[in-house]
Design an enzyme around this catalytic site. Sequence first.
Site, PDB file in Angstrom:
ATOM      1  N   GLU A  94     -17.651  17.127   3.009  1.00  0.00           N
ATOM      2  CA  GLU A  94     -19.197  17.261   2.608  1.00  0.00           C
ATOM      3  C   GLU A  94     -19.543  19.083   3.301  1.00  0.00           C
ATOM      4  OE1 GLU A  94     -19.054  12.935   2.293  1.00  0.00           O
ATOM      5  OE2 GLU A  94     -18.505  14.479   3.731  1.00  0.00           O
ATOM      6  N   GLU A 103      -6.985   7.663   0.375  1.00  0.00           N
ATOM      7  CA  GLU A 103      -6.781   6.265   0.634  1.00  0.00           C
ATOM      8  C   GLU A 103      -8.049   5.828   1.129  1.00  0.00           C
ATOM      9  OE1 GLU A 103      -6.978   3.263   1.289  1.00  0.00           O
ATOM     10  OE2 GLU A 103      -5.383   2.898   2.802  1.00  0.00           O
ATOM     11  N   ARG A 142       0.901  -1.140  -0.155  1.00  0.00           N
ATOM     12  CA  ARG A 142       0.072  -0.023   0.001  1.00  0.00           C
ATOM     13  C   ARG A 142       0.902   1.190   0.115  1.00  0.00           C
ATOM     14  NH1 ARG A 142      -0.710   3.549   3.898  1.00  0.00           N
ATOM     15  NH2 ARG A 142      -2.750   5.023   4.291  1.00  0.00           N
ATOM     16  N   GLY A 179      -9.792  12.624   3.387  1.00  0.00           N
ATOM     17  CA  GLY A 179      -9.945  11.780   4.532  1.00  0.00           C
ATOM     18  C   GLY A 179      -8.258  11.470   4.632  1.00  0.00           C
ATOM     19  N   GLU A 197     -15.558   0.516   3.675  1.00  0.00           N
ATOM     20  CA  GLU A 197     -15.568   1.540   4.524  1.00  0.00           C
ATOM     21  C   GLU A 197     -16.518   2.629   4.292  1.00  0.00           C
ATOM     22  OE1 GLU A 197     -11.831   3.110   5.400  1.00  0.00           O
ATOM     23  OE2 GLU A 197     -10.888   1.015   5.622  1.00  0.00           O
ATOM     24  N   GLU A 235      -9.662  16.141   6.960  1.00  0.00           N
ATOM     25  CA  GLU A 235      -9.754  14.784   7.985  1.00  0.00           C
ATOM     26  C   GLU A 235     -11.004  15.293   9.098  1.00  0.00           C
ATOM     27  OE1 GLU A 235     -10.155  11.598   9.873  1.00  0.00           O
ATOM     28  OE2 GLU A 235      -8.907  11.989   8.135  1.00  0.00           O
TER      29      GLU A 235
END
Length: 220
Positions: A104, A120, A29, A53, A129, A75
């Site tokens: 948002e 990610e 990753r 995120g 998720e 975040e």
Amino acid sequence: MNPPGVDEQYFLDYQDLEIHELMLKDRPRQEAYFNAILKNKDLFKDKVVMDVGAGTGILSAFCAKAGAKTVYAVEASNLAKLALNIIQENNLSEVVKVIYSRVEDFSLPDNEKVDIIVSEWMGFYLLHEGMLDSVIHARNKFLKDGGLMFPTSATLYVAPCSVPSRYDYWDSVDGIKMNTFGEMLRSIKSHKPEITQIDADCLLHEGTVVYLYDFPNVYV
């Protein structure tokens, strides 16, 4: 700002540092994102980037080191405070702006648009998720026409498998046959997804493509 109560547990889960430890120690990753960003500095140089995120902020740091002009690290969990410290620790505060907010609920100054979105967001079986919605929202609201997304695409496969070792165990549990229990357990598990790791030789087929996601164009 604090995330809305309806999402409180969702964001609290992301404050568990052990989750991020697993991700940061996942070398495939990490290397995939590192190579995608740091080996494409020409794409990031002097660009405005949004990290959706951002978590610990490591992808934002990669983007800054790749030459981005500004990186908005968005975040929604309290991890934003840790990300801010990590960005400061790496002397990247002039480039990376850590935003403690749901994407948002966030707006860029003067309706600015970004050149690149990185995230990610992937979970177990890709979509577990439920974060893709937020990435698509960010794309629709913030990404310039022709802007880039990292990752750009993903392919979801399905394949049958056989894992006899999962059920051989019940032939004898300390000398007691428990096959009836094993059969009932198997029936229950057949009706809901199970997250587990299996060996490649358990696969009965190489896999069939269920869906190919083209993130600049997909809608959710």
